[in-house]
Design a protein around this motif. Structure first.
Motif, PDB file in Angstrom:
ATOM      1  N   LYS A   2       0.832  -1.176   0.000  1.00  0.00           N
ATOM      2  CA  LYS A   2       0.000   0.000   0.000  1.00  0.00           C
ATOM      3  C   LYS A   2       0.880   1.245   0.000  1.00  0.00           C
ATOM      4  O   LYS A   2       1.913   1.314   0.659  1.00  0.00           O
ATOM      5  N   ARG A   4       1.543   5.293   0.735  1.00  0.00           N
ATOM      6  CA  ARG A   4       1.165   6.324   1.692  1.00  0.00           C
ATOM      7  C   ARG A   4       1.713   7.662   1.198  1.00  0.00           C
ATOM      8  O   ARG A   4       2.675   7.726   0.453  1.00  0.00           O
ATOM      9  N   GLY A  75      -4.160   7.691  -1.403  1.00  0.00           N
ATOM     10  CA  GLY A  75      -5.009   7.377  -0.263  1.00  0.00           C
ATOM     11  C   GLY A  75      -6.421   7.092  -0.728  1.00  0.00           C
ATOM     12  O   GLY A  75      -6.659   6.788  -1.900  1.00  0.00           O
ATOM     13  N   SER A  95      -4.953   6.236   5.553  1.00  0.00           N
ATOM     14  CA  SER A  95      -4.793   4.807   5.815  1.00  0.00           C
ATOM     15  C   SER A  95      -6.159   4.156   5.927  1.00  0.00           C
ATOM     16  O   SER A  95      -7.150   4.815   6.252  1.00  0.00           O
ATOM     17  N   GLU A  96      -6.202   2.868   5.644  1.00  0.00           N
ATOM     18  CA  GLU A  96      -7.471   2.139   5.706  1.00  0.00           C
ATOM     19  C   GLU A  96      -7.661   1.561   7.097  1.00  0.00           C
ATOM     20  O   GLU A  96      -7.012   0.594   7.468  1.00  0.00           O
ATOM     21  N   GLN A  97      -8.536   2.158   7.857  1.00  0.00           N
ATOM     22  CA  GLN A  97      -8.824   1.705   9.212  1.00  0.00           C
ATOM     23  C   GLN A  97     -10.246   1.154   9.263  1.00  0.00           C
ATOM     24  O   GLN A  97     -11.058   1.554  10.075  1.00  0.00           O
TER      25      GLN A  97
END
Length: 263
Positions: A2, A4, A75, A95-97
Protein backbone atom coordinates in the motif's frame (compact mmCIF):
# COMPACT_ATOMS: atom_id res chain seq x y z
CA UNK A 1 2.46 -2.75 -0.92
CA UNK A 2 0.00 0.00 0.00
CA UNK A 3 1.23 3.49 -0.80
CA UNK A 4 1.17 6.32 1.69
CA UNK A 5 1.58 10.06 1.26
CA UNK A 6 2.56 12.86 3.61
CA UNK A 7 0.45 15.97 3.86
CA UNK A 8 2.81 18.87 4.56
CA UNK A 9 0.39 21.69 4.77
CA UNK A 10 -1.53 23.94 7.09
CA UNK A 11 -5.23 24.71 6.95
CA UNK A 12 -6.11 26.48 3.69
CA UNK A 13 -2.63 25.89 2.22
CA UNK A 14 -1.94 23.70 -0.84
CA UNK A 15 -1.69 20.01 -0.11
CA UNK A 16 1.51 18.30 -1.29
CA UNK A 17 1.40 14.61 -2.29
CA UNK A 18 4.69 12.72 -2.19
CA UNK A 19 5.98 9.32 -3.34
CA UNK A 20 3.00 8.40 -5.50
CA UNK A 21 3.69 5.75 -8.13
CA UNK A 22 1.49 3.93 -10.61
CA UNK A 23 -1.16 1.63 -9.15
CA UNK A 24 -4.63 0.71 -10.31
CA UNK A 25 -7.60 2.44 -8.73
CA UNK A 26 -9.89 0.22 -6.68
CA UNK A 27 -13.63 -0.12 -7.02
CA UNK A 28 -15.88 1.56 -4.49
CA UNK A 29 -16.32 -0.52 -1.36
CA UNK A 30 -18.74 -0.35 1.55
CA UNK A 31 -16.87 -0.88 4.82
CA UNK A 32 -17.10 -0.26 8.54
CA UNK A 33 -14.49 1.81 10.39
CA UNK A 34 -12.58 -0.24 12.99
CA UNK A 35 -11.21 2.67 15.02
CA UNK A 36 -11.43 6.46 15.07
CA UNK A 37 -9.59 7.95 12.09
CA UNK A 38 -8.60 11.38 10.81
CA UNK A 39 -10.28 12.54 7.60
CA UNK A 40 -9.33 15.63 5.55
CA UNK A 41 -11.85 17.74 3.70
CA UNK A 42 -10.10 18.91 0.53
CA UNK A 43 -11.05 21.33 -2.24
CA UNK A 44 -10.03 20.03 -5.65
CA UNK A 45 -7.67 22.22 -7.64
CA UNK A 46 -6.95 22.26 -11.39
CA UNK A 47 -4.10 19.83 -10.68
CA UNK A 48 -3.36 17.57 -7.71
CA UNK A 49 -0.69 19.91 -6.35
CA UNK A 50 -3.25 22.73 -6.20
CA UNK A 51 -5.67 20.85 -3.94
CA UNK A 52 -6.35 22.72 -0.69
CA UNK A 53 -7.06 21.24 2.73
CA UNK A 54 -10.09 22.97 4.24
CA UNK A 55 -10.21 21.14 7.56
CA UNK A 56 -9.64 17.83 9.30
CA UNK A 57 -11.96 15.93 11.60
CA UNK A 58 -12.47 12.51 13.16
CA UNK A 59 -14.72 9.78 11.84
CA UNK A 60 -15.76 7.58 14.72
CA UNK A 61 -15.41 3.85 15.06
CA UNK A 62 -18.22 1.68 13.58
CA UNK A 63 -19.20 4.34 11.05
CA UNK A 64 -20.21 2.89 7.68
CA UNK A 65 -18.32 4.43 4.78
CA UNK A 66 -17.99 4.10 1.02
CA UNK A 67 -14.30 4.19 0.07
CA UNK A 68 -12.21 4.10 -3.07
CA UNK A 69 -8.43 4.04 -3.37
CA UNK A 70 -7.15 6.82 -5.68
CA UNK A 71 -3.55 6.26 -6.87
CA UNK A 72 -2.70 9.87 -7.73
CA UNK A 73 -3.72 10.95 -4.22
CA UNK A 74 -2.05 8.03 -2.51
CA UNK A 75 -5.01 7.38 -0.26
CA UNK A 76 -8.75 6.82 -0.07
CA UNK A 77 -11.63 9.10 -0.96
CA UNK A 78 -14.50 8.31 1.38
CA UNK A 79 -18.16 9.22 1.81
CA UNK A 80 -20.71 8.62 4.56
CA UNK A 81 -24.36 9.49 5.06
CA UNK A 82 -23.17 12.85 6.47
CA UNK A 83 -20.70 13.88 3.76
CA UNK A 84 -19.89 12.95 0.19
CA UNK A 85 -16.80 13.12 -2.00
CA UNK A 86 -17.74 14.85 -5.25
CA UNK A 87 -16.55 16.97 -8.14
CA UNK A 88 -15.37 20.01 -6.19
CA UNK A 89 -14.67 18.69 -2.69
CA UNK A 90 -13.53 15.27 -1.48
CA UNK A 91 -12.87 13.63 1.86
CA UNK A 92 -9.52 11.93 2.17
CA UNK A 93 -8.06 9.23 4.46
CA UNK A 94 -4.36 8.34 4.49
CA UNK A 95 -4.79 4.81 5.81
CA UNK A 96 -7.47 2.14 5.71
CA UNK A 97 -8.82 1.70 9.21
CA UNK A 98 -11.86 -0.33 8.31
CA UNK A 99 -13.01 -3.89 7.93
CA UNK A 100 -13.41 -5.34 4.46
CA UNK A 101 -17.14 -5.98 4.62
CA UNK A 102 -18.35 -5.36 1.09
CA UNK A 103 -21.13 -7.94 0.99
CA UNK A 104 -22.27 -6.78 -2.44
CA UNK A 105 -19.45 -8.27 -4.49
CA UNK A 106 -20.28 -11.78 -5.70
CA UNK A 107 -17.36 -14.15 -6.13
CA UNK A 108 -19.25 -16.96 -7.86
CA UNK A 109 -22.75 -18.21 -8.63
CA UNK A 110 -23.65 -21.81 -9.38
CA UNK A 111 -26.64 -24.11 -9.67
CA UNK A 112 -27.78 -25.70 -6.45
CA UNK A 113 -29.82 -28.81 -5.66
CA UNK A 114 -33.60 -28.29 -5.67
CA UNK A 115 -33.92 -29.20 -2.02
CA UNK A 116 -36.64 -28.15 0.44
CA UNK A 117 -36.12 -25.60 3.21
CA UNK A 118 -37.97 -23.75 5.94
CA UNK A 119 -37.17 -20.71 8.05
CA UNK A 120 -34.44 -21.40 10.60
CA UNK A 121 -35.86 -20.81 14.08
CA UNK A 122 -37.09 -17.24 14.53
CA UNK A 123 -35.00 -15.79 11.71
CA UNK A 124 -36.07 -12.31 10.58
CA UNK A 125 -33.71 -12.11 7.62
CA UNK A 126 -34.60 -10.24 4.46
CA UNK A 127 -34.92 -11.84 1.08
CA UNK A 128 -33.04 -9.69 -1.46
CA UNK A 129 -33.29 -9.10 -5.19
CA UNK A 130 -29.55 -9.86 -5.48
CA UNK A 131 -27.17 -11.87 -3.25
CA UNK A 132 -26.78 -9.65 -0.18
CA UNK A 133 -27.71 -6.48 -2.06
CA UNK A 134 -30.21 -4.96 -4.46
CA UNK A 135 -33.48 -4.20 -2.71
CA UNK A 136 -35.38 -5.93 0.07
CA UNK A 137 -38.24 -8.00 -1.38
CA UNK A 138 -39.79 -9.41 1.81
CA UNK A 139 -38.88 -10.68 5.26
CA UNK A 140 -38.66 -14.43 5.84
CA UNK A 141 -40.50 -14.01 9.18
CA UNK A 142 -43.75 -13.59 7.21
CA UNK A 143 -43.51 -17.24 6.18
CA UNK A 144 -43.21 -19.27 9.37
CA UNK A 145 -44.02 -22.68 7.88
CA UNK A 146 -43.51 -22.10 4.15
CA UNK A 147 -41.38 -24.64 2.30
CA UNK A 148 -38.84 -23.01 -0.01
CA UNK A 149 -36.97 -24.61 -2.89
CA UNK A 150 -33.36 -23.72 -3.72
CA UNK A 151 -31.96 -23.56 -7.24
CA UNK A 152 -28.79 -21.43 -7.07
CA UNK A 153 -26.02 -20.61 -4.62
CA UNK A 154 -23.86 -17.46 -4.52
CA UNK A 155 -20.51 -17.06 -2.78
CA UNK A 156 -19.75 -13.48 -1.73
CA UNK A 157 -16.21 -12.17 -1.46
CA UNK A 158 -16.44 -10.28 1.84
CA UNK A 159 -18.29 -10.29 5.12
CA UNK A 160 -19.54 -12.95 7.51
CA UNK A 161 -22.68 -13.90 5.59
CA UNK A 162 -20.81 -15.12 2.55
CA UNK A 163 -23.21 -17.79 1.21
CA UNK A 164 -26.60 -16.92 -0.24
CA UNK A 165 -29.28 -19.24 -1.62
CA UNK A 166 -31.81 -18.33 -4.28
CA UNK A 167 -35.15 -19.66 -3.05
CA UNK A 168 -38.68 -19.69 -4.42
CA UNK A 169 -42.22 -20.53 -3.38
CA UNK A 170 -45.01 -19.73 -5.81
CA UNK A 171 -44.79 -16.05 -6.79
CA UNK A 172 -42.20 -15.33 -4.08
CA UNK A 173 -38.48 -15.66 -4.77
CA UNK A 174 -35.14 -14.03 -3.98
CA UNK A 175 -31.75 -14.39 -2.31
CA UNK A 176 -31.30 -15.10 1.40
CA UNK A 177 -28.36 -15.88 3.68
CA UNK A 178 -28.00 -19.66 3.93
CA UNK A 179 -27.97 -19.70 7.74
CA UNK A 180 -31.47 -18.21 7.76
CA UNK A 181 -32.80 -21.56 6.50
CA UNK A 182 -32.81 -25.16 7.64
CA UNK A 183 -33.78 -28.36 5.84
CA UNK A 184 -37.53 -28.96 5.68
CA UNK A 185 -38.93 -32.00 7.57
CA UNK A 186 -37.33 -35.14 6.18
CA UNK A 187 -36.49 -38.74 6.98
CA UNK A 188 -33.12 -40.47 6.76
CA UNK A 189 -32.98 -43.70 4.78
CA UNK A 190 -30.78 -46.52 3.58
CA UNK A 191 -31.43 -47.44 -0.05
CA UNK A 192 -30.24 -49.72 -2.86
CA UNK A 193 -30.92 -49.12 -6.57
CA UNK A 194 -33.04 -51.61 -8.48
CA UNK A 195 -30.39 -52.03 -11.19
CA UNK A 196 -26.61 -51.72 -11.41
CA UNK A 197 -24.98 -48.54 -12.74
CA UNK A 198 -27.87 -46.40 -11.57
CA UNK A 199 -26.84 -42.81 -11.11
CA UNK A 200 -28.24 -39.89 -9.12
CA UNK A 201 -27.98 -36.46 -10.73
CA UNK A 202 -26.11 -33.33 -9.67
CA UNK A 203 -27.74 -29.91 -9.63
CA UNK A 204 -26.62 -29.33 -13.23
CA UNK A 205 -28.17 -32.62 -14.39
CA UNK A 206 -24.90 -34.50 -14.78
CA UNK A 207 -24.26 -37.93 -13.23
CA UNK A 208 -23.02 -37.70 -9.65
CA UNK A 209 -21.70 -41.28 -9.34
CA UNK A 210 -22.74 -44.84 -10.18
CA UNK A 211 -24.55 -47.12 -7.75
CA UNK A 212 -24.75 -50.94 -7.65
CA UNK A 213 -27.84 -52.82 -6.57
CA UNK A 214 -25.95 -54.99 -4.08
CA UNK A 215 -24.67 -51.96 -2.16
CA UNK A 216 -26.42 -49.65 0.29
CA UNK A 217 -26.42 -45.86 0.21
CA UNK A 218 -27.51 -43.13 2.60
CA UNK A 219 -30.30 -40.79 1.51
CA UNK A 220 -32.92 -38.36 2.76
CA UNK A 221 -36.51 -37.90 1.63
CA UNK A 222 -38.51 -34.73 2.28
CA UNK A 223 -42.00 -35.03 3.71
CA UNK A 224 -43.36 -32.76 0.98
CA UNK A 225 -41.85 -34.83 -1.87
CA UNK A 226 -42.02 -38.60 -1.55
CA UNK A 227 -41.04 -39.14 -5.20
CA UNK A 228 -37.45 -37.94 -4.85
CA UNK A 229 -34.51 -39.17 -2.83
CA UNK A 230 -31.37 -37.15 -2.12
CA UNK A 231 -28.45 -39.54 -2.04
CA UNK A 232 -25.15 -38.99 -0.25
CA UNK A 233 -21.80 -39.84 -1.79
CA UNK A 234 -21.00 -43.42 -0.70
CA UNK A 235 -17.75 -42.51 1.07
CA UNK A 236 -19.28 -39.85 3.27
CA UNK A 237 -19.22 -41.86 6.52
CA UNK A 238 -21.51 -42.69 9.40
CA UNK A 239 -21.90 -39.19 10.91
CA UNK A 240 -23.60 -37.71 7.87
CA UNK A 241 -26.79 -36.61 9.59
CA UNK A 242 -25.07 -34.87 12.49
CA UNK A 243 -23.90 -31.97 10.29
CA UNK A 244 -26.22 -32.35 7.33
CA UNK A 245 -26.68 -28.65 6.76
CA UNK A 246 -22.93 -28.03 6.65
CA UNK A 247 -22.34 -30.85 4.16
CA UNK A 248 -25.03 -30.36 1.57
CA UNK A 249 -22.76 -31.09 -1.35
CA UNK A 250 -22.72 -34.70 -0.19
CA UNK A 251 -26.52 -34.97 -0.32
CA UNK A 252 -27.33 -32.80 -3.31
CA UNK A 253 -27.78 -35.79 -5.65
CA UNK A 254 -31.31 -36.44 -6.90
CA UNK A 255 -32.61 -39.95 -7.53
CA UNK A 256 -36.17 -41.21 -8.30
CA UNK A 257 -37.68 -43.03 -5.32
CA UNK A 258 -39.40 -45.59 -7.57
CA UNK A 259 -36.00 -46.81 -8.79
CA UNK A 260 -34.73 -47.75 -5.34
CA UNK A 261 -35.34 -50.33 -2.65
CA UNK A 262 -35.72 -48.57 0.70
CA UNK A 263 -34.70 -50.46 3.83
Amino acid sequence: MKLRVKITCLLLLPIIFLSVTSINASAKMKDQVLSNMIVYKIRRGPTIDKDIVLKSFTVKRNTWITDKYVPKEGGWEISTKNFHSGKYVYYFALSEQWAWTNTKEVGSTSRFAHMSWVRNGNSKSWVWSKPGSGYKKFNISRFKHTIWTTDHEAQLMYGKKTIYFHVSHGKYSGWISHNSLKLAPHSTLTISPLVDNSSPRNADGSRAFYMNKNEKYKAIRFANNSNTLWVAFPDYGDNQYQSLFDSLDNFGNEFPANQAVID
